[in-house]
Design an enzyme around this catalytic site. Structure first.
Site, PDB file in Angstrom:
ATOM      1  N   ALA A 179      31.291  14.796  -3.510  1.00 56.11           N
ATOM      2  CA  ALA A 179      30.816  16.177  -3.566  1.00 56.11           C
ATOM      3  C   ALA A 179      29.293  16.212  -3.573  1.00 56.11           C
ATOM      4  CB  ALA A 179      31.382  16.875  -4.801  1.00 56.11           C
ATOM      5  N   CYS A 314      19.555   8.556  -5.183  1.00 53.29           N
ATOM      6  CA  CYS A 314      18.324   9.301  -4.901  1.00 53.29           C
ATOM      7  C   CYS A 314      17.341   9.043  -6.040  1.00 53.29           C
ATOM      8  CB  CYS A 314      18.596  10.789  -4.709  1.00 53.29           C
ATOM      9  SG  CYS A 314      19.510  11.565  -6.029  1.00 53.29           S
TER      10      CYS A 314
END
Length: 777
Positions: A179, A314
């Site tokens: 997701a 990230c």
């Protein structure tokens, strides 16, 4: 959250800010700009030396600038080139020499490293796009094409992991932390690289630990209308082993490709998530390291030999990156190796992975080795967080093959990627099960292995035996203390899979149509389906009452569903191919074709097909229920002898007319007594009209809102009592509810929301989830 509570919260925030909302001209959207300073952050990364000498100021300056908007054109559809042509020759040209509020608009530029010019970045902010009348056409184009699934609003660095997976249409793929789904969409596109193959042999199983985010994932994936995607809801660190049937024998499913985009601290997202500036601390990375390592370990356990797994975050922090990879390589004892992808994606600027780093607590205290860590800190710091000291072993790991993307090199976010190849079974998975004996079942946060076949044959599987190791028992105790510490610090890891079943919607069953089901015979006859049509892959979402919708999956997804119904919490799978229409019974078939699945169905249909010219297509898409007399004489002749009911409308491009639309179109339609109409969603209508050069822009948004509902919507509502709420209703309702909680407009209202808002809404929804995942696209 109720409206009154939201109003009170907003009023309190205004009072705390001491005004009516701060600087309204700031790029942060009305809030006073957060001071983009964090002394600990600068001290930490300066000391680690991840930024080349002389580039520190440029690095920090880039982090303080807003992130440029990026979009990606869906690559697997045959009309991707038409969309690209439309963008470059119409919308981008209109932006030339355009100024908004005294600011010159820069023409969007393609990402040099993304194949076939299918990814672009622009300096247009969300605020400028929404508020500028000069950009309203471009804005509506982005909104509509995003809703159709033809354009994806996705951060540039987020596009890298799927590209490095090297996916082929026959690959079995697992997306462990999927997701909100932008990377999953890329994987689906790669499966459907050849649109002439309706059912590629590969598939994607997209998993997420958070039940709410699973429905956002469904919302993204459904735009691509693939029968080869399944969305499941599990803790990635203990996702169960699945079984598939191969020639009557049950075998454990190993994946050819795995995307392991793990939850992370997200300090690479400072340019879009500006809260990270004030919240950043080294503690976040220390708390997430154990979870990241467990997820990555579970991933390589399920990877096939010769398969490829991409690990990504990230985050710029080596504790979440190189430390995880080094630990994984060390305990694999040669079963894994880092792939050299230095020549992949030419044009992408990247930094090599580092081999030396230190560990720092949130109070600024540094540790260079595990032996230096005092006992009262050993619940926060783990041995696996430190670099390998043995030079020979460290050199063999080739950690420099990892990629770190720095924001100032190509005006992006920060990112880390490592590509792992599995050469042999993991050392703890080499023990084989005994014949005719059921393998042990382990639940909770441990691995669930596959059971023996029903016919008594033994399964050859990698059976995890980590719990039998004394060392792993100690590590389990440390991981448990990690969880307790996470709770104290407010960082929530994924909940146990047992508890997950208590939350979210109770999903309707997936019931495959029996081979002798009388429902199918009139459908087969009415549409003259080819004998090769895989009717065994048809399913419904109800066991009782009338079947309102028929869905379809590939035979590989069917295999997974049938053999793992007790193991998996499946959220959604399949595409809608037929919908019940009571009016159709009098014409011989109670089910009409659904546009979502028409490109999958069309190769098998041999009747009720009408080839139409481009002028007929324009009439069908611009008029609600046009009379037959408005169509070309050829079309009228074809319709004349055809019984009323659902039909296929096919447009084939004319290569001798290069100025016309050069990609085929297949539409679902309905032939009435005196009229012919198309059953196509509004955004898809607008898409085809744009590709044909028809101006579809409307200056007054209210005109679109007041458009009459299609017959399809009316029939949908009339059919509601016939069967319980299906997956689409639940997913649509939940997405609306979640967006309402954030004070945003629903994303499925295309005229009132922006394509550039899709990511922002998903980011807001992320704050509701409990899995600490900052990978938002």
């Amino acid at each position: 959250m109720g409206r009154r509570a939201r109003d009170r919260r907003r009023q309190q925030q205004r009072q705390e800010r001491g005004g009516d909302g701060g600087d309204q001209t700031g790029w942060a959207g009305g809030y006073p700009e957060i001071v983009k300073e964090n002394e600990l952050f600068e001290r930490y990364y300066r000391e680690l030396g991840i930024v080349p000498a002389g580039e520190w100021d440029a690095f920090m300056e880039a982090l303080r600038e807003p992130l440029p908007a990026t979009l990606r054109i869906t690559g697997y559809k045959s009309h991707a080139n038409e969309i690209l042509h439309c963008l470059k020759n119409k919308y981008f040209k209109e932006l030339q020499d355009l100024e908004v509020d005294g600011q010159k608009i820069e023409i969007p530029q393609s990402l040099s490293w993304y194949p076939e010019e299918l990814a672009w970045h622009t300096n247009l902010s969300r605020k400028i796009l929404r508020k500028s009348p000069e950009l309203e056409k471009f804005h509506q184009f982005l909104v509509s094409e995003t809703e159709c699934g033809n354009i994806s609003r996705q951060e540039a660095v987020s596009m890298i992991p799927p590209l490095l997976l090297n996916v082929n249409p026959h690959h079995k793929i697992l997306d462990m932390c999927a997701a909100p789904g932008s990377k999953t969409a890329q994987l689906i596109e790669m499966l459907h690289a050849d649109m002439n193959v309706p059912f590629p042999k590969g598939f994607v199983i997209a998993n997420d630990v958070d039940n709410k985010r699973c429905y956002l994932l469904v919302h993204q994936a459904k735009r691509l209308n693939s029968p080869c995607i399944m969305v499941v809801n599990h803790d990635a660190s203990s996702i169960p082993n699945l079984q598939i049937d191969i020639d009557g024998r049950k075998e454990v499913l190993f994946y050819d490709r795995i995307l392991c985009d793990v939850p992370c601290s997200g300090d690479g997202t400072m340019r879009k998530n500006i809260d990270v500036w004030k919240k950043w601390t080294t503690q976040n990375s220390l708390q997430l390291h154990g979870l990241q390592l467990r997820i990555a370990t579970r991933g390589v356990e399920q990877l096939a030999e010769g398969g490829r797994m991409v690990y990504s975050t990230c985050s710029l922090n080596p504790i979440e990156n190189e430390a995880v990879i080094a630990s994984l390589l060390e305990k694999s004892q040669g079963a894994l190796e880092l792939a050299d992808v230095s020549s992949a994606l030419p044009g992408l600027k990247r930094m090599p992975g580092i081999t030396k780093w230190k560990v720092m607590l949130k109070d600024g205290q540094w540790f260079e080795e595990w032996k230096d860590v005092p006992s009262n800190r050993q619940t926060q710091i783990r041995p696996t967080m430190f670099p390998i000291k043995e030079e020979e072993k460290l050199k063999a790991m080739n950690l420099e093959r990892c990629l770190r993307i720095l924001p100032h090199h190509q005006n992006t976010g920060g990112f880390f990627v490592a590509v792992l190849i599995k050469k042999s079974p993991m050392p703890w998975n080499k023990r084989q099960p005994k014949v005719n004996q059921k393998l042990p079942q382990r639940t909770g946060d441990t691995v669930e292995t596959a059971a023996n076949s029903d016919d008594g044959s033994d399964d050859i599987t990698e059976e995890p035996i980590l719990a039998e190791n004394e060392e792993s028992k100690k590590m389990q105790k440390l991981q448990n203390s990690d969880t307790e510490q996470n709770k104290k610090e407010g960082v929530c890891g994924p909940p146990p899979s047992k508890k997950m079943k208590l939350f979210g919607f109770k999903e309707d069953p997936f019931v495959f149509l029996p081979e002798d089901d009388p429902l199918f015979l009139p459908i087969q006859k009415f549409y003259a389906l080819d004998p090769s049509f895989p009717k065994m892959n048809l399913l419904t979402r109800t066991q009782e009452g009338k079947k309102r919708q028929l869905y379809m999956v590939s035979k590989e997804i069917r295999n997974v569903l049938l053999n793992n119904s007790e193991k998996m919490k499946v959220i959604n799978t399949g595409i809608k191919v037929w919908s019940r229409n009571s009016d159709g019974e009098q014409f011989g078939c109670a089910f009409r074709l659904a546009q979502e699945g028409i490109y999958t169905l069309y190769p098998f249909i041999h009747a009720r097909i009408i080839n139409v010219c481009i002028e007929d297509v324009k009439i069908l898409l611009t008029q609600e229920n046009p009379f037959l007399s408005k169509f070309s004489s050829e079309t009228q002749k074809k319709v004349k002898d055809m019984a009323m009911g659902s039909i296929v409308l096919k447009y084939d491009p004319d290569p001798e007319k290069p100025d016309t639309l050069q990609c085929p179109i297949v539409l679902c339609g309905w032939q009435g007594k005196t009229s012919l109409r198309a059953f196509v969603p509004k955004n898809e209508r607008l898409h085809y009209l744009r590709m044909m050069g028809v101006e579809v822009f409307k200056a007054k948004r209210k005109e679109e809102e007041s458009e009459s509902k299609t017959e399809e919507e009316v029939q949908y509502k009339q059919a509601q009592p016939e069967e319980g709420m299906d997956m689409e209703d639940k997913e649509r309702g939940l997405v609306t509810k979640m967006e309402a909680e954030t004070g945003e407009e629903p994303s499925h209202t295309p005229v009132e929301s922006s394509a550039m808002e899709v990511e922002n809404k998903t980011e807001d929804l992320d704050q509701l989830s409990k899995n600490a995942n900052n990978h938002v696209s």
